[in-house]
Design a protein around this motif. Structure first.
Motif, short mmCIF file in Angstrom:
data_model
loop_
_atom_site.label_atom_id
_atom_site.label_comp_id
_atom_site.label_asym_id
_atom_site.label_seq_id
_atom_site.Cartn_x
_atom_site.Cartn_y
_atom_site.Cartn_z
N LEU A 1 -5.33 2.79 -10.07
CA LEU A 1 -5.27 2.12 -8.77
C LEU A 1 -6.43 1.43 -8.53
O LEU A 1 -6.37 0.68 -7.50
CB LEU A 1 -4.89 3.28 -8.02
N ARG B 1 1.58 2.19 -3.49
CA ARG B 1 0.48 2.67 -4.18
C ARG B 1 0.33 3.43 -3.73
O ARG B 1 0.21 4.50 -4.58
CB ARG B 1 -0.44 1.67 -4.25
N HIS C 1 1.00 -0.82 -0.14
CA HIS C 1 -0.09 0.94 -0.25
C HIS C 1 1.03 1.07 -0.14
O HIS C 1 0.19 2.05 -0.99
CB HIS C 1 -0.94 0.09 1.14
#
Length: 124
Positions: free
Chosen positions: A73, A52, A49
């Motif tokens: 995403l 990302r 995460h």
């Protein structure tokens, strides 16, 4: 090339990265974070995460459209706008992700400042 090799390794699975126990199920959602636990990087620990979030931040700073970044995403847009906007942004995502790939490739090959490395896509 990498995806082609992964698909070959996955055999008859419909998934490029099938689960350990079954070719009919994707790998576990925490598999990448678990894999990261066993790798020593010369930076503080991080999760998928975090990657990302970093990618989203850098792409937005480079001027890519929020809609395109969020679609890449796999985020959903809420409210009425999300209900009506069904655009896939395929070409824009391809261009953005190629730019991201070029950026990551540069980082892997030389030590550079993130602010000076990735081509910026201008809006409008």
């Amino acid at each position: 090339e990498i995806l082609t090799e992964l698909k070959t390794l996955a055999g008859d699975s419909e998934f490029i990265l099938p689960g350990r126990g079954s070719l009919n199920k994707p790998f576990a959602s925490n598999a990448l974070n678990k894999a990261l636990e066993g790798v020593n990087f010369p930076i503080p620990p991080f999760t998928i995460h975090d990657l990302r979030r970093t990618g989203s931040t850098i792409l937005h700073e480079r001027g890519f459209s929020s809609d395109v970044v969020e679609k890449a995403l796999n985020h959903t847009i809420g409210g009425v706008r999300g209900i009506y906007n069904r655009a896939e942004y395929a070409e824009q995502r391809r261009e953005m992700l190629q730019s991201w790939a070029d950026y990551v490739d540069e980082l892997c090959n030389i030590h550079i400042s993130p602010k000076n490395s990735m081509r910026k896509k201008r809006n409008g």
